[in-house]
Design an enzyme around this catalytic site. Structure first.
Site, PDB file in Angstrom:
ATOM      1  N   LYS A  29      -3.193   3.587 -15.078  1.00 48.09           N
ATOM      2  CA  LYS A  29      -2.946   2.970 -13.776  1.00 48.09           C
ATOM      3  C   LYS A  29      -3.423   1.520 -13.716  1.00 48.09           C
ATOM      4  CE  LYS A  29      -3.196   7.221 -11.017  1.00 48.09           C
ATOM      5  NZ  LYS A  29      -3.669   8.153 -12.061  1.00 48.09           N
ATOM      6  N   ASN A  37     -17.601  10.242  -3.533  1.00 48.49           N
ATOM      7  CA  ASN A  37     -16.193  10.076  -3.865  1.00 48.49           C
ATOM      8  C   ASN A  37     -15.527  11.447  -3.942  1.00 48.49           C
ATOM      9  OD1 ASN A  37     -13.836   8.415  -5.150  1.00 48.49           O
ATOM     10  ND2 ASN A  37     -14.162  10.108  -6.575  1.00 48.49           N
ATOM     11  N   GLU A  38     -14.502  11.656  -3.118  1.00 51.81           N
ATOM     12  CA  GLU A  38     -13.634  12.849  -3.168  1.00 51.81           C
ATOM     13  C   GLU A  38     -14.392  14.171  -3.185  1.00 51.81           C
ATOM     14  OE1 GLU A  38     -10.692  12.578  -6.236  1.00 51.81           O
ATOM     15  OE2 GLU A  38      -9.579  10.998  -5.215  1.00 51.81           O
ATOM     16  N   ASN A  78      -8.816   7.600  -0.695  1.00 51.60           N
ATOM     17  CA  ASN A  78      -8.043   7.484  -1.924  1.00 51.60           C
ATOM     18  C   ASN A  78      -6.653   8.054  -1.650  1.00 51.60           C
ATOM     19  OD1 ASN A  78     -10.479   6.654  -2.964  1.00 51.60           O
ATOM     20  ND2 ASN A  78     -10.884   8.537  -4.102  1.00 51.60           N
ATOM     21  N   TRP A 129      -6.681   1.075  -7.900  1.00 43.05           N
ATOM     22  CA  TRP A 129      -7.148   1.883  -9.024  1.00 43.05           C
ATOM     23  C   TRP A 129      -6.096   1.752 -10.126  1.00 43.05           C
ATOM     24  CZ3 TRP A 129     -11.749   4.318  -9.544  1.00 43.05           C
ATOM     25  CH2 TRP A 129     -11.892   5.144 -10.661  1.00 43.05           C
TER      26      TRP A 129
END
Length: 336
Positions: A236, A79-80, A130, A215
């Site tokens: 969020k 992830n990222e 994302n 998200w």
């Protein structure tokens, strides 16, 4: 809400949770905690033998422990991650090969935030990004532009949106739809709704997008955040931190995704103290027709737009308390 898939980010979950996914037939994306930015020099990856061995062991354990859960359709590898400094690309290739060795039947995936031209996007079987168009800069309409540009540049990619969302407090209400400050203390609920309407329309209208993941479902603790209606919370979520209040955006998705649980929901209901006498009334419903009443007087029936949304524009409110009702009639089949 009617969702049919869930991304279990950013680490393995309890076996019980995978069993729930199996029971309810929800497609699951399971992943290891290979996360960046973060770690050494804020990059999330250290080119060290111990780091490599640890990550591979976690991937093997994830697959071997949960191989027999039919809900799991994707193994998530990262992830990222950034590629500056210690570049993780060769290591990701090793993880990808290991996942296929352990389980040749499932697809690998990852959540990136780099350019779609980056080599990091070309390793896993399918790839996701994302993207927070309209919250961290830009506008919700940018999602459509980005997806089209990505698909045109790389039609061979199997692409998804692994994260998108906007902060919202049920205590922050406003007359018009204006963006909040992502890193500030003003996170109006109606802008979150507007954000999701624009993003979901862009995603839904593009069949080359294999999946999308909001998200987040619930507001959650995040110690470093100083924003929204209090510090320490990522807001969020479509549902509040205490799981008690479903925000307006939740019902927007339910109207679009859940056609079985019949309902009518008036948006902006928490904005009780208004400064304007004329307003628009927005309703979400999975019913084919809704009638609006204000202070007992019908303002007529409407059919939904393509996204289960009904809108009465320029509604006049009386001074003081107003009673707004939205009604739908569910016709029953009579057997003779």
């Amino acid at each position: 809400m009617g969702a049919n898939a869930i991304r279990l980010a950013h680490y393995p979950q309890a076996t019980y949770f995978y069993s729930l996914m199996d029971r309810y037939g929800i497609v699951a994306w399971a992943e290891i905690p290979f996360i960046g930015p973060g770690g050494y020099l804020d990059r999330g990856y250290n080119d060290l033998p111990a780091f490599h061995a640890n990550g591979k062991e976690q991937l093997k354990e994830l697959i071997r422990q949960h191989y027999n859960h039919p809900s799991i359709c994707f193994w998530g590898l990262f992830n990222e991650l950034k590629t500056e400094g210690d570049n993780p690309i060769e290591y990701i290739k090793e993880l990808n090969a290991l996942a296929h060795q352990e389980d040749p039947t499932r697809l690998t995936t990852a959540a990136s935030f780099l350019s779609y031209d980056s080599d990091i996007s070309k390793i896993t079987d399918v790839i996701a990004w994302n993207q927070y168009f309209g919250w961290y800069g830009g506008s919700p309409s940018d999602m459509a532009k980005w997806l089209d540009t990505n698909h045109k540049a790389h039609p061979e990619y199997k692409i998804a949106i692994s994260e998108y969302g906007a902060g919202a407090s049920i205590y922050h209400q406003q007359d018009s739809v204006k963006p909040g400050e992502a890193s500030g203390w003003w996170h109006p609920e109606n802008f979150q709704t507007f954000y999701h309407q624009g993003n979901w329309e862009a995603i839904a209208e593009r069949p080359f997008v294999w999946g999308s993941f909001i998200w987040n479902l619930f507001d959650f603790g995040a110690a470093h955040r100083t924003e929204g209606d209090r510090p320490g919370i990522n807001d969020k979520g479509l549902v509040t931190f205490d799981r008690k209040v479903k925000k307006d955006a939740y019902y927007y998705y339910k109207a679009n995704w859940n056609k079985d649980d019949k309902f009518v929901y008036i948006a902006n209901r928490r904005h009780r103290d208004r400064t304007t006498q004329v307003t628009d009334v927005m309703v979400f419903s999975n019913q084919p027709e809704v009638e609006l009443f204000v202070n007992g007087r019908s303002l007529g029936k409407q059919t939904p737009d393509n996204y289960a949304t009904f809108l009465w524009k320029g509604v006049n409110l009386a001074d003081g308390e107003n009673v707004v009702e939205a009604r739908a009639v569910q016709k029953r089949k009579v057997r003779v």
